[in-house]
Scaffold this active site. Structure first.
Site, PDB file in Angstrom:
ATOM      1  N   ASP A 225     143.937  45.064  41.138  1.00  6.42           N
ATOM      2  CA  ASP A 225     145.244  44.866  40.521  1.00  6.42           C
ATOM      3  C   ASP A 225     145.143  43.568  39.766  1.00  6.42           C
ATOM      4  OD1 ASP A 225     147.794  46.051  40.062  1.00  6.42           O
ATOM      5  OD2 ASP A 225     148.686  44.382  41.157  1.00  6.42           O
TER       6      ASP A 225
ATOM      7  N   ASP B 167     144.393  42.048  25.523  1.00  9.09           N
ATOM      8  CA  ASP B 167     143.244  41.302  24.995  1.00  9.09           C
ATOM      9  C   ASP B 167     143.467  40.720  23.594  1.00  9.09           C
ATOM     10  OD1 ASP B 167     141.877  41.667  27.348  1.00  9.09           O
ATOM     11  OD2 ASP B 167     140.547  43.227  26.577  1.00  9.09           O
TER      12      ASP B 167
ATOM     13  N   HIS C 196     139.030  37.422  33.852  1.00  5.87           N
ATOM     14  CA  HIS C 196     139.470  37.457  35.252  1.00  5.87           C
ATOM     15  C   HIS C 196     138.793  38.587  36.006  1.00  5.87           C
ATOM     16  CE1 HIS C 196     141.815  40.168  32.845  1.00  5.87           C
ATOM     17  NE2 HIS C 196     142.502  40.651  33.856  1.00  5.87           N
TER      18      HIS C 196
END
Length: 195
Positions: free
Chosen positions: A71, A156, A181
């Protein structure tokens, strides 16, 4: 021979990102769709970790091999972490990144530095009943005022990584995977799986 693993997602962009990193390590990464499995758990956790665990537990009930779930989300500092857990839903509600930029621009204070962090938590359950393991990654940056490039997926094209002075929308998948990340969390997962 490749080791089978299921990624608990229906997101094609995310699936490709996991495959890009795990396939060279000898993993064959399936999605529920690849296995003709119906998969749509209710993500009602209070943070990224809980939502990743919800998806991993649901996947481990229907898969006969290790499962991973993640997540992740974009957390804007001046908006108390918004959109956070609602990142994907928010983009869908806004209809486009242009809609997101307009809405966020109206919410941010005029002097905002537009600081934001992409966060990701991956949960691995190696076998049914095993204790879940977690791997986290964070990518600090700024939210751009306009789209740059068309690479990647999701947010992005409007995100700039401060650590490596990199626009995610113009970066190659290889460049982004090293600093994102999800790339950081996946690197930790890959290190664990390689042991």
């Amino acid at each position: 021979m490749k080791t089978e693993i299921m990624l608990a997602t229906n997101n094609e962009g995310k699936l490709q990102e996991f495959r890009d990193i795990l396939s060279p390590l000898g993993y064959l990464v399936y999605s529920p769709k690849d296995l003709n499995l119906d998969f749509d758990p209710i993500e009602n956790g209070k943070d990224f970790r809980e939502n990743a665990l919800i998806k991993a537990k649901a996947a481990s009930k229907i898969a006969d091999f290790p499962v991973i779930a993640d997540d992740s989300g974009l957390c804007i500092h001046d908006l108390n972490g918004f959109p956070g857990l609602t990142t994907a839903r928010y983009l869908k509600e806004m209809g486009s990144l242009d809609g997101v930029l307009r809405d966020i621009g109206s919410r941010l204070p005029p002097d905002s530095k537009r600081e934001a962090t992409f966060e990701c938590t991956i949960c691995l359950i190696e076998h049914k009943g095993n204790k879940p393991l977690f791997f986290e990654g964070h990518c600090p940056g700024i939210l751009l005022k306009e789209k740059r490039g068309g690479h990647g997926f999701g947010y992005d094209p409007i995100f700039h990584s401060l650590e490596h002075d990199l626009d995610f929308g113009t970066a190659s998948e290889e460049e982004k995977n090293k600093v994102s990340h999800r790339g950081k969390a996946l690197a930790k997962l890959a290190l664990y799986l390689a042991i």
